[in-house]
Design a protein around this motif. Structure first.
Motif, PDB file in Angstrom:
ATOM      1  N   HIS A 133       0.815  -1.221   0.000  1.00  0.00           N
ATOM      2  CA  HIS A 133       0.000   0.000   0.000  1.00  0.00           C
ATOM      3  C   HIS A 133       0.841   1.260   0.000  1.00  0.00           C
ATOM      4  O   HIS A 133       0.335   2.352  -0.269  1.00  0.00           O
ATOM      5  CB  HIS A 133      -0.904   0.009   1.243  1.00  0.00           C
ATOM      6  CG  HIS A 133      -0.194   0.395   2.504  1.00  0.00           C
ATOM      7  ND1 HIS A 133       0.588  -0.489   3.216  1.00  0.00           N
ATOM      8  CD2 HIS A 133      -0.111   1.586   3.157  1.00  0.00           C
ATOM      9  CE1 HIS A 133       1.099   0.140   4.265  1.00  0.00           C
ATOM     10  NE2 HIS A 133       0.692   1.387   4.261  1.00  0.00           N
ATOM     11  N   THR A 169       3.941   4.246  -4.468  1.00  0.00           N
ATOM     12  CA  THR A 169       3.230   5.288  -5.222  1.00  0.00           C
ATOM     13  C   THR A 169       3.715   5.428  -6.653  1.00  0.00           C
ATOM     14  O   THR A 169       3.079   6.117  -7.450  1.00  0.00           O
ATOM     15  CB  THR A 169       3.389   6.649  -4.521  1.00  0.00           C
ATOM     16  OG1 THR A 169       4.775   6.995  -4.450  1.00  0.00           O
ATOM     17  CG2 THR A 169       2.798   6.597  -3.111  1.00  0.00           C
ATOM     18  N   LYS A 187       5.398   6.307  -0.346  1.00  0.00           N
ATOM     19  CA  LYS A 187       4.612   7.503  -0.047  1.00  0.00           C
ATOM     20  C   LYS A 187       5.328   8.491   0.857  1.00  0.00           C
ATOM     21  O   LYS A 187       4.915   9.639   0.965  1.00  0.00           O
ATOM     22  CB  LYS A 187       3.275   7.104   0.566  1.00  0.00           C
ATOM     23  CG  LYS A 187       3.364   6.395   1.910  1.00  0.00           C
ATOM     24  CD  LYS A 187       1.969   6.016   2.382  1.00  0.00           C
ATOM     25  CE  LYS A 187       1.982   5.346   3.738  1.00  0.00           C
ATOM     26  NZ  LYS A 187       0.610   4.982   4.184  1.00  0.00           N
TER      27      LYS A 187
END
Length: 276
Positions: free
Chosen positions: A233, A236, A250
């Motif tokens: 997650h 990016t 991120k």
């Protein structure tokens, strides 16, 4: 924000005062024993007091020399990730050169006729045999120990997404300062340490990378390089530098992708379309 948190610790390179006291006392006892038994034909030379003084003096000299050479070499090798035997052997072979020369000079002044019958190579071999037990003691004494350190209680982090916290063992978070939160981004190996990157910063933990990865669920992320593991997650984008690929996370950190892992990273859907 960056922290350094160490739970296990490595012994000092040159040993503690307690180590030196114990080793010098043991060397004194060993020198006394050798002086009374007179190995390598030394019992035939001059008086018993002279033989005793020689062996006590040379064992103390050897303990001092080996403690300043072999012990730090083994400890430094452990910190650099080398196997202990890889630094133990060469350091002992090198330290035995000045040790044997010093003992040879002392013995030649005490017993010139007897020493003349022993070549330098034979004297070097005798020195290795005598100094080996002490050097093995350094090998055992430089093993990493553990210290007790207070562990911060887990603090809920409202900014952490569910993907970054799912099924992670509590022991993993207890190694980190509470201010780092629980939004895990990546793990980075630095020598024997792992730098844990979160959305709030990073911290160093004395822990092998493979052990840290084993405490995390396999669905949370993957290893992109032998020294990097990233959360799915947190990715990016992708950065290409010639033939090298990196994942942009991120927090702005970029994790390298080894060529062997490009296919698996692509299969996981982490390689974003490349931009000019």
């Amino acid at each position: 924000m960056s922290y350094a948190l160490e739970l296990p610790e490595m012994p000092p390179l040159f040993g503690s005062a307690r180590d030196w006291s114990r080793e010098l006392l043991l060397s004194l006892a060993a020198g006394t024993f050798l002086g009374l038994t007179g190995p390598f034909g030394s019992y035939r030379n001059t008086s018993h007091l002279g033989v005793l003084a020689y062996w006590v003096g040379t064992t103390l000299y050897g303990a001092l020399l080996l403690g300043l050479t072999v012990r730090p070499a083994i400890g430094l090798g452990r910190r650099r990730g080398f196997p202990p035997w890889g630094t133990f052997g060469p350091s002992l072979l090198l330290a035995a050169i000045p040790l044997s020369l010093g003992c040879h000079v002392i013995a030649a002044r005490l017993w010139p006729q007897s020493v003349a019958r022993i070549g330098l190579l034979g004297w070097y071999g005798q020195t290795l045999v005598i100094s080996l037990p002490l050097a093995l003691g350094y090998l055992a004494g430089t093993r990493p120990g553990t210290v007790s350190a207070p562990r911060p209680a887990p603090v809920p982090d409202a900014t952490a997404g569910p993907k970054s916290r799912c099924a992670i063992a509590p022991a993993f978070w207890q190694r980190l300062p509470p201010d780092l939160g629980r939004d895990l981004v990546a793990l980075q190996m630095e020598d024997h340490y792992v730098r844990v990157h979160t959305a709030n910063g990073s911290a160093l933990v004395l822990l092998p990378l493979r052990q840290a990865v084993a405490e995390l669920p396999s669905s949370l992320g993957m290893q992109t390089h032998r020294s990097w593991w990233v959360c799915h997650h947190a990715v990016t984008g992708t950065v290409r530098d010639g033939r090298n690929l990196r994942l942009r996370l991120k927090t702005g950190v970029e994790a390298p992708i080894s060529r062997n892992n490009v296919a698996s990273v692509r299969a996981a859907g982490l390689l974003a379309p490349e931009r000019p």
